[in-house]
Design an enzyme around this catalytic site. Sequence first.
Site, short mmCIF file in Angstrom:
data_model
loop_
_atom_site.label_atom_id
_atom_site.label_comp_id
_atom_site.label_asym_id
_atom_site.label_seq_id
_atom_site.Cartn_x
_atom_site.Cartn_y
_atom_site.Cartn_z
N VAL A 585 40.34 108.10 28.80
CA VAL A 585 40.34 108.79 27.51
C VAL A 585 39.26 109.86 27.53
O VAL A 585 38.11 109.60 27.88
CB VAL A 585 40.06 107.79 26.36
CG1 VAL A 585 40.17 108.50 25.03
CG2 VAL A 585 41.03 106.63 26.43
N ASP A 709 46.17 92.75 22.20
CA ASP A 709 44.95 93.02 22.97
C ASP A 709 43.78 93.38 22.04
O ASP A 709 43.09 94.37 22.24
CB ASP A 709 45.22 94.15 23.96
CG ASP A 709 44.19 94.16 25.10
OD1 ASP A 709 43.43 93.17 25.22
OD2 ASP A 709 44.14 95.16 25.83
#
Length: 885
Positions: A585, A709
């Site tokens: 990212v 998650d």
Amino acid sequence: MGLLESCPLFLFTNTVLVVLLQLGSSIPHVAGSKHGGNETDQLALLTFKAEITGDPFGSMNSWNQSLHFCQWMGVTCGRRHQRVTVLNLNNRKLAGAISPHIGNMSFLRKLQLRNNSLSHEIPQEIGRLKRLQILLLRQNSFTGEIPANISGCLDLTGLDFSRNSLGGKIPQELGSLSKLKYLLIDRNNLTGSVPPTLGNLSSLIVFLAESNNISASIPDVLGGLTNLEGLGFGGNKLGGIIPLSIFNLSSLRAFNMVWNQIQGRLPSSLGNTLPNLQEFAIGRNLFTGYIPDSLSNASNLEIFCYLSELLLAGNKISGIIPSGMRKLVNLQTFELFANQFTGNIPTDLWNLQKLKIVNIAGSIPPSLRKCHRLEVLSFGANNLSGTIPQELATLSSLLYLNLSQNQLTGSVPLEVGNLNNLEALDVSENMLSGQIPSTLGNCVKLTLLYMEGNIFWGSLPSSLRYLRGFEEIDLSRNKFSGKIPDYLEDFVFLRKLNLSFNDFEGAVPERGIFKIASVVSLEGNDKLCGGIPELQLHRCNSEGLRRNRFTFPLKVTVATINLLKATDGFFSQDNLLGIGGFGSVYKGILDQGDRVVAVKVLNLQFRGASKSFIAECNALKSIRHRNLVKVLTACSSVDYNGNDFKALVYEFMVNGSLDKWLHPNENENEVSEDSRCLNLLERLNIAIDVACALDYLHHYGPEPIVHCDLKPSNILLDNELTGYVGDFGIARFLPKVAYESGNQSSSIGVKGSIGYAAPEYGMGSEVSTSGDVYSYGILLLEMFTGKRPTDHMFSDSLSLHNFAKMAFPEQVASIADSTLFHQQDNGLNHSSTSSQKIEECMISIFKAGIACSEELPRNRLAVNEVLMQLYAIKNTLLGSDRRAA
Ligand SMILES: *[C@@H]1O[C@H](CO)[C@@H](O)[C@H](O)[C@H]1NC(C)=O
Ligand SMILES: *[C@@H]1O[C@H](CO)[C@@H](O)[C@H](O)[C@H]1NC(C)=O
Ligand SMILES: *[C@@H]1O[C@H](CO)[C@@H](O)[C@H](O)[C@H]1NC(C)=O
Ligand SMILES: *[C@@H]1O[C@H](CO)[C@@H](O)[C@H](O)[C@H]1NC(C)=O
Ligand SMILES: *[C@@H]1O[C@H](CO)[C@@H](O)[C@H](O)[C@H]1NC(C)=O
Ligand SMILES: *[C@@H]1O[C@H](CO)[C@@H](O)[C@H](O)[C@H]1NC(C)=O
Ligand SMILES: *[C@@H]1O[C@H](CO)[C@@H](O)[C@H](O)[C@H]1NC(C)=O
Ligand SMILES: *[C@@H]1O[C@H](CO)[C@@H](O)[C@H](O)[C@H]1NC(C)=O
Ligand SMILES: *[C@@H]1O[C@H](CO)[C@@H](O)[C@H](O)[C@H]1NC(C)=O
């Protein structure tokens, strides 16, 4: 929501239909032999078929000479005589007319043609069917009149002509059907009066004639129908009074006369003579007098509508509301709107636990909060003064809240955000002031918002951008200012927007609803400019334009991303925000420096990265919630080198991930120098944010979604430390059917992250919402102990869950993150929030964390339960604070 809908016309109907259908199917199917039988029946059936012009399902394909007619679909014959006894073609979408030959099937006992598209007149020849018991023609398009000849069917017990287009009068000949138990002729266009001959229907149990044009008054003789349990004439033009004899029908369970012009008073003995009442609806009439005390003896009462919207002045119900009504423990709907009651509503009335709909005059009693099932609450047009009581915010079951047309002052309480099921909020025409609380953005189901005619001011909060379900917004005649927010353009369901007579300024948006001048009202805002020409506003000067351009929603195209990719240094360490399971990212700057974004570039070399991209795109495109990371765009293309390239662009979160905040020592080089520990209130708020997002994903999204998650590194914090759940790379949709049947799991195998994934996943169990709850429980314990579940101190025998459980409750303070107790600023007012109170709250938080991370899924809480507990903890913390202030 119309009042009529909240007071449904005759709930009884459904029960009756079930009875009729069961009667219809109770005869065993007896197929005839291949030979014998009666040519008359065969000819009648063939003629019947010939008149059917549409049969989209091919229901009558088997109706041919190669099969005996007793074996044709929908036909049942008697065993001995091979004559047709039942013709059942319900729900077949048949079009055409009923042939008069039907009258020749002289053994017919049941004729069931419910829910088709049959039209023309109902043939008089049906009257020749002497053995007919059940005649079901409900939900077709029959026209003409009810054939008087039906009076010949003397064995008839059930007649259902509901939902057609029958006109004319109710034939007086029907009075001869002495065996008739069910007479259903509602939702037609019948006129004239109720013939007194119907008083001869001594077997009648249910008589429904709602939504017609029946006039005159109810004949006295109906009071002789001593078996009557349901009588419904709502939505007609009945006048006069209800004969006293009707109030003597002790078997009556449901009585609906709403929307007529009936006058008179209710007899004082009402509750004694009608002890079995469950539904009593006489709203929207011209009744006078008062509510009889005896009504409290009708202890089965579930619905009581007295809505009288009066058509003639001076004819209003008055007096006090009898206190005995608290005995109506089954009461669900209570509407006493627009009458002339004096005195207060008896407070113990609110102990009625089953109440769902309250539409009433009087003051708002604090004890109302006991009604946990309340869905509709209307105190409109009621002379209420004072402020909106905070107690209302505890009614989280509320769907519709109407406080309009009163003299309320003060602001809309922040707690309105707790009403997370709210669909409509009407506070219009009061003297309310202040800004729209940003917490209103929590009410993600809101579709109608009426705040017109008050003294509200300030600009519209950005949190409203998440309420994409809006259909109508009226903020007119207030003192709102600032720019009209662009997010209104994105509300695709919006069909009415009234911002007139405020102080809005700047350029009017041009997309979405702003393209339709006729549904947007902006007059009386002198500082507005631009918009489409039809709005006839003056043009914006250059400043206004520039401001507008900058706030246009981001349009990130594939080209932009490739541009970023090509930009020198974009992939540099400087821009790297983090490396995740399937990619990296980066921080990116778009729109000439105007917009900071986070770009996740998937590393497609990793197995599953593509799948993860698709999962995330699917999850994010259909959901919206203020606590979910917003994806601005997704792009999938081929880069300059001919390689597949997939990226997701998100809003950039200034404060990074929760993980960094919880474990600053491990992340030293990544956290900015001014980093500090999150205080108690901040942690609690983030925990609530995450629970809100999960609650939405599990229960309120378009489809239930399991995140799979959940962990601190997937929770991002914006500049106000609001928590956002991100990374939907392995999220799973649960099939809705399985979900609703209680089997809340998805068959695709998935692993989350070690330490956070539910133990059952490790044993091959399917993904489920309770798996997310487990992860959430671990997260909660981590947030308040400061210990990761993967900390070296934990092993097979000692997990974070067990660690917390062992300390619970006495030792909780000793395992809690010590910074929470030694903080200068815990977000609370120290002088009033004792450390004992903080410890109590900590115990409650640990309790929730432990209950969520139980080993067995069935022992875990549901996320909405945790959410309620966390809200309560927060209220306790803040409550003590507020009292001191
Ligand atoms: C068939 O039924 C009709 C009318 O009930 C009757 O007149 C006729 O005799 C019957 N025919 C046979 C063959 O049973
Ligand atoms: C008559 O109906 C039967 C059963 O549906 C079908 O198999 C047969 O093809 C039909 N015969 C004709 C001539 O349509
Ligand atoms: C009416 O019939 C259609 C076609 O079979 C069916 O889809 C629908 O559910 C039926 N409606 C009712 C109310 O039974
Ligand atoms: C059956 O009914 C039709 C129409 O009502 C009539 O014309 C016919 O003669 C009747 N009789 C037989 C045996 O079909
Ligand atoms: C009306 O019913 C009577 C009695 O059942 C019957 O004799 C007469 O034929 C019917 N009229 C028509 C038009 O079928
Ligand atoms: C009642 O009659 C009026 C006028 O005759 C008509 O407009 C209306 O649609 C009718 N109502 C129903 C339910 O058919
Ligand atoms: C109902 O009947 C009235 C009078 O016969 C007619 O004017 C009106 O159009 C009808 N309405 C419907 C919905 O059929
Ligand atoms: C039915 O009721 C009417 C009016 O109430 C009465 O005049 C008539 O005799 C009754 N008919 C029968 C068959 O009972
Ligand atoms: C109602 O029933 C009571 C008791 O059976 C009787 O005395 C009274 O006359 C009845 N009233 C009417 C109006 O039928």
